[in-house]
Design an enzyme around this catalytic site. Structure first.
Site, mmCIF file in Angstrom:
data_model
loop_
_atom_site.group_PDB
_atom_site.id
_atom_site.type_symbol
_atom_site.label_atom_id
_atom_site.label_comp_id
_atom_site.label_asym_id
_atom_site.label_seq_id
_atom_site.Cartn_x
_atom_site.Cartn_y
_atom_site.Cartn_z
ATOM 1 N N ARG A 145 20.747 17.941 -6.366
ATOM 2 C CA ARG A 145 20.750 16.417 -5.900
ATOM 3 C C ARG A 145 20.927 15.474 -7.386
ATOM 4 O O ARG A 145 20.352 16.136 -8.106
ATOM 5 C CB ARG A 145 18.607 15.729 -5.257
ATOM 6 C CG ARG A 145 18.730 16.605 -4.271
ATOM 7 C CD ARG A 145 19.289 15.753 -2.660
ATOM 8 N NE ARG A 145 19.932 14.513 -3.045
ATOM 9 C CZ ARG A 145 18.697 13.730 -1.917
ATOM 10 N NH1 ARG A 145 17.762 14.460 -1.929
ATOM 11 N NH2 ARG A 145 18.520 12.368 -2.858
ATOM 12 N N HIS B 247 -2.045 -16.531 7.204
ATOM 13 C CA HIS B 247 -1.832 -14.949 7.725
ATOM 14 C C HIS B 247 -1.684 -14.022 8.083
ATOM 15 O O HIS B 247 -1.516 -13.487 8.172
ATOM 16 C CB HIS B 247 -0.012 -14.834 6.446
ATOM 17 C CG HIS B 247 -0.084 -15.974 4.825
ATOM 18 N ND1 HIS B 247 0.748 -16.991 5.572
ATOM 19 C CD2 HIS B 247 -0.498 -16.428 4.430
ATOM 20 C CE1 HIS B 247 1.250 -16.984 4.463
ATOM 21 N NE2 HIS B 247 0.528 -17.544 3.794
ATOM 22 N N PRO C 115 0.850 -1.320 -0.232
ATOM 23 C CA PRO C 115 0.052 0.012 0.524
ATOM 24 C C PRO C 115 1.014 0.967 0.038
ATOM 25 O O PRO C 115 1.778 1.464 0.501
ATOM 26 C CB PRO C 115 -0.665 0.404 1.341
ATOM 27 C CG PRO C 115 -0.528 -1.799 1.873
ATOM 28 C CD PRO C 115 0.757 -1.551 1.268
ATOM 29 N N GLU C 116 0.343 2.107 -1.826
ATOM 30 C CA GLU C 116 0.963 3.317 -0.792
ATOM 31 C C GLU C 116 0.186 4.499 -0.064
ATOM 32 O O GLU C 116 -1.032 3.873 -0.034
ATOM 33 C CB GLU C 116 1.533 3.649 -2.551
ATOM 34 C CG GLU C 116 2.054 2.953 -2.660
ATOM 35 C CD GLU C 116 2.696 3.131 -4.085
ATOM 36 O OE1 GLU C 116 2.972 4.429 -4.725
ATOM 37 O OE2 GLU C 116 2.802 2.115 -5.433
ATOM 38 N N ARG D 293 3.689 -11.933 3.723
ATOM 39 C CA ARG D 293 5.317 -11.469 3.881
ATOM 40 C C ARG D 293 5.345 -11.219 5.118
ATOM 41 O O ARG D 293 6.567 -11.435 5.377
ATOM 42 C CB ARG D 293 5.736 -10.889 2.199
ATOM 43 C CG ARG D 293 4.982 -11.679 1.215
ATOM 44 C CD ARG D 293 5.533 -10.235 -0.113
ATOM 45 N NE ARG D 293 6.704 -10.586 -0.505
ATOM 46 C CZ ARG D 293 7.930 -9.839 -1.090
ATOM 47 N NH1 ARG D 293 7.050 -9.206 -1.934
ATOM 48 N NH2 ARG D 293 8.916 -9.945 -1.062
#
Length: 274
Positions: free
Chosen positions: A155, A93, A2-3, A112
């Site tokens: 940068r 899970h 998820p972002e 995971r």
DNA sequence: CGGACAACCTGGTTGC
DNA sequence: TGCAACCAGGTTGTCC
């Protein structure tokens, strides 16, 4: 997984049902997912607290509890928080179950097992190694073209790497970074300090646009992601480059290309991202 | 500073 | 069918 738009959607969906409920007890099926404090202390401190509200900072979900505590959750790739009735079969899970006063349950599942939970005092959010070093919220008024220009200045790093750096802008991940760069017409490998003022403006606008649309679509479900009610998002239908290698660019028709940067895929259009 | 890579994990997909 | 290789929404640490 998820972002920002996905975590925002989870926070909103849980906000509809959790606030006001007391957590009666916590069952730990896998203590590995509790980062701090230890699982015994975690359960002892959480039990009896009332859930006051849900919010988001970057990709962290924050649940404020009575007695001045905050439960911070980072779902990483496959973490899921789902509010269920008591009779629902336990998903594979599942690592934590919060038993709530009204008989319902809040379950944390994570295939995971990369995701983590922290129980924090509100004051210690700023000293948390992840949360404390987060950059500006991209949808807040503090995120301006001038801020972005300042972050890019000097940068040498590539644009894509910079967008994924949570210390610069909080909440972008692989999907929305690629989609924002495509909308801005910028190549992912472009050195950050070489953008013109006009390009910085375009990138700023593209980041906000793609995040807003992602939220409006309730997030992107590639595989595991669901909101707090178990519902998938729809933004995967609107992706223009992410995971579309070989398919025509919606803007110029050239086939979408893929490159690997720091071990992660970047999708872009060689025609309109120079 | 910046980049590459491994580690942390499981499981789905692809190709031979 | 079997099996190996590769891939995955993230972050952190090490090494060069």
């Amino acid at each position: 997984m998820p972002e920002l738009p996905e975590v925002e959607t989870i926070a909103k969906s849980l906000s509809a049902s959790l606030p006001g409920l007391v957590i009666e007890k916590v069952e730990v099926l896998n203590s590995q997912v509790i980062a701090a404090p230890g699982s015994g202390e975690f359960c002892r401190l959480v039990a009896g607290r009332k859930i006051l509200g849900l919010s988001r900072r970057g990709k962290y979900l924050l649940m404020s509890l009575s007695g001045d505590l905050v439960l911070a959750v980072h779902l990483r790739m496959t973490g899921r928080l789902i509010h269920t009735g008591p009779g629902e079969p336990l998903a594979r899970h599942t690592h934590l179950i919060f038993f709530l006063q009204n008989g319902t349950q809040l379950r944390y599942a994570d295939t995971r097992r990369f995701g983590r939970l922290w129980l924090l005092a509100p004051g210690s959010l700023s000293t948390h190694p992840g949360i404390g070093s987060l950059g500006v919220e991209p949808l807040s008024p503090q995120f301006t073209p001038a801020y972005l220009a300042g972050a890019l200045a000097g940068r040498r790093t590539r644009l894509k790497s910079l967008l994924l750096d949570q210390r610069v802008v909080a909440g972008l991940g692989n999907i929305y970074a690629d989609e924002a760069l495509h909308r801005a017409g910028l190549h992912p490998l472009r050195p950050a300090c070489t953008l013109t003022g006009e390009e910085v403006e375009a990138l700023h606008a593209a980041i906000r646009e793609v995040l807003r649309e992602g939220i409006a679509a309730r997030g992107t479900t590639v595989r595991d992601y669901t909101d707090g009610r178990g519902q998938a998002g729809t933004f995967q239908e609107k992706l223009r480059v992410y995971r579309r290698q070989g398919q025509p660019c919606p803007r110029c028709g050239k086939p979408i290309a893929r490159l690997v940067l720091g071990g992660r895929s970047s999708y872009f259009c060689p025609g309109c991202q120079r």
